[in-house]
Design a protein around this motif. Structure first.
Motif, PDB file in Angstrom:
ATOM      1  N   ARG A  54     101.140  24.540  52.898  1.00 45.39           N
ATOM      2  CA  ARG A  54     102.109  23.604  52.315  1.00 45.39           C
ATOM      3  C   ARG A  54     101.668  22.140  52.428  1.00 45.39           C
ATOM      4  NH1 ARG A  54     106.709  24.033  50.197  1.00 45.39           N
ATOM      5  NH2 ARG A  54     107.140  26.125  50.958  1.00 45.39           N
ATOM      6  N   GLU A  55     101.211  21.717  53.599  1.00 46.32           N
ATOM      7  CA  GLU A  55     100.841  20.303  53.770  1.00 46.32           C
ATOM      8  C   GLU A  55      99.666  19.885  52.890  1.00 46.32           C
ATOM      9  OE1 GLU A  55     100.717  18.731  57.738  1.00 46.32           O
ATOM     10  OE2 GLU A  55     102.373  20.040  58.342  1.00 46.32           O
ATOM     11  N   PRO A  56      98.551  20.625  52.868  1.00 48.20           N
ATOM     12  CA  PRO A  56      97.479  20.194  51.970  1.00 48.20           C
ATOM     13  C   PRO A  56      97.865  20.286  50.492  1.00 48.20           C
ATOM     14  CG  PRO A  56      96.860  22.217  53.135  1.00 48.20           C
ATOM     15  CD  PRO A  56      98.135  21.723  53.734  1.00 48.20           C
ATOM     16  N   VAL A  57      98.676  21.266  50.124  1.00 52.64           N
ATOM     17  CA  VAL A  57      99.122  21.363  48.729  1.00 52.64           C
ATOM     18  C   VAL A  57      99.983  20.148  48.381  1.00 52.64           C
ATOM     19  CG1 VAL A  57     100.536  22.683  47.104  1.00 52.64           C
ATOM     20  CG2 VAL A  57      98.960  23.880  48.619  1.00 52.64           C
ATOM     21  N   GLN A  58     100.834  19.731  49.281  1.00 55.11           N
ATOM     22  CA  GLN A  58     101.660  18.542  49.049  1.00 55.11           C
ATOM     23  C   GLN A  58     100.784  17.307  48.857  1.00 55.11           C
ATOM     24  OE1 GLN A  58     104.928  18.084  48.474  1.00 55.11           O
ATOM     25  NE2 GLN A  58     104.562  15.898  48.265  1.00 55.11           N
ATOM     26  N   ARG A  59      99.765  17.153  49.687  1.00 55.38           N
ATOM     27  CA  ARG A  59      98.858  16.004  49.549  1.00 55.38           C
ATOM     28  C   ARG A  59      98.147  16.032  48.197  1.00 55.38           C
ATOM     29  NH1 ARG A  59      97.814  17.196  54.911  1.00 55.38           N
ATOM     30  NH2 ARG A  59      95.824  18.168  54.430  1.00 55.38           N
ATOM     31  N   VAL A  60      97.677  17.218  47.799  1.00 57.55           N
ATOM     32  CA  VAL A  60      97.026  17.347  46.494  1.00 57.55           C
ATOM     33  C   VAL A  60      97.999  16.963  45.384  1.00 57.55           C
ATOM     34  CG1 VAL A  60      96.075  18.994  44.825  1.00 57.55           C
ATOM     35  CG2 VAL A  60      95.315  19.061  47.204  1.00 57.55           C
ATOM     36  N   HIS A  61      99.232  17.446  45.466  1.00 52.96           N
ATOM     37  CA  HIS A  61     100.220  17.152  44.427  1.00 52.96           C
ATOM     38  C   HIS A  61     100.504  15.659  44.324  1.00 52.96           C
ATOM     39  CE1 HIS A  61     104.226  17.021  42.483  1.00 52.96           C
ATOM     40  NE2 HIS A  61     103.581  17.843  41.661  1.00 52.96           N
ATOM     41  N   GLU A  62     100.488  14.980  45.444  1.00 49.13           N
ATOM     42  CA  GLU A  62     100.754  13.535  45.433  1.00 49.13           C
ATOM     43  C   GLU A  62      99.634  12.748  44.753  1.00 49.13           C
ATOM     44  OE1 GLU A  62     101.311  12.676  49.574  1.00 49.13           O
ATOM     45  OE2 GLU A  62     103.297  13.623  49.618  1.00 49.13           O
ATOM     46  N   LEU A  63      98.418  13.295  44.719  1.00 49.81           N
ATOM     47  CA  LEU A  63      97.257  12.530  44.255  1.00 49.81           C
ATOM     48  C   LEU A  63      96.604  13.006  42.963  1.00 49.81           C
ATOM     49  CD1 LEU A  63      95.526  12.225  47.743  1.00 49.81           C
ATOM     50  CD2 LEU A  63      96.908  10.495  46.579  1.00 49.81           C
ATOM     51  N   TYR A  64      96.806  14.247  42.573  1.00 44.14           N
ATOM     52  CA  TYR A  64      95.984  14.833  41.507  1.00 44.14           C
ATOM     53  C   TYR A  64      96.181  14.186  40.136  1.00 44.14           C
ATOM     54  CZ  TYR A  64      99.534  17.300  38.861  1.00 44.14           C
ATOM     55  OH  TYR A  64     100.589  17.583  38.040  1.00 44.14           O
ATOM     56  N   ALA A  65      97.377  13.714  39.833  1.00 44.61           N
ATOM     57  CA  ALA A  65      97.677  13.253  38.465  1.00 44.61           C
ATOM     58  C   ALA A  65      96.729  12.150  37.999  1.00 44.61           C
ATOM     59  CB  ALA A  65      99.124  12.803  38.360  1.00 44.61           C
ATOM     60  N   MET A  66      96.397  11.224  38.870  1.00 41.88           N
ATOM     61  CA  MET A  66      95.524  10.128  38.450  1.00 41.88           C
ATOM     62  C   MET A  66      94.083  10.583  38.232  1.00 41.88           C
ATOM     63  SD  MET A  66      97.448   7.710  37.778  1.00 41.88           S
ATOM     64  CE  MET A  66      96.327   6.356  37.523  1.00 41.88           C
ATOM     65  N   ARG A  67      93.760  11.812  38.589  1.00 39.80           N
ATOM     66  CA  ARG A  67      92.448  12.398  38.311  1.00 39.80           C
ATOM     67  C   ARG A  67      92.493  13.315  37.098  1.00 39.80           C
ATOM     68  NH1 ARG A  67      88.885   9.318  40.508  1.00 39.80           N
ATOM     69  NH2 ARG A  67      88.638   9.475  42.745  1.00 39.80           N
TER      70      ARG A  67
END
Length: 91
Positions: A54-67
């Motif tokens: 859950r924690e790494p998925v949350q971090r990915v979700h917070e950042l992926y859009a700008m990539r």
């Protein structure tokens, strides 16, 4: 957006292959001068994975859009949002 999210998960060794990552996409359309125009798109992603990620998925979700090329291309024209949920991986 789904592909970029999945790729970012895979880069962090979170398996999103083989149908483990899916999405429902909802668009909202409005009429503008008699022409239908897409105003909002929401991507609701589901990942079949254990709760421990859950924690790494949350971090990915917070950042992926700008990539994401799609997000970066359309973000000024259409309101693009996303969410995710984790579901236990099938046994």
């Amino acid at each position: 957006m789904l592909g970029t999210f999945g790729g970012a998960l895979e880069a962090r060794k979170i398996d999103a292959s083989g149908g483990k990552l899916s999405a429902d996409v909802t668009g909202e359309v409005e009429a503008e001068d008699g022409v239908l125009v897409i105003r909002r798109i929401h991507v609701d992603m589901r990942l079949d994975a254990p709760h421990e990620v859950r924690e790494p998925v949350q971090r990915v979700h917070e950042l992926y859009a700008m990539r994401c090329p799609l997000y970066r291309t359309l973000r000024n024209a259409i309101a693009l949002t996303s969410s995710y949920s984790l579901a236990p991986a099938p046994v």
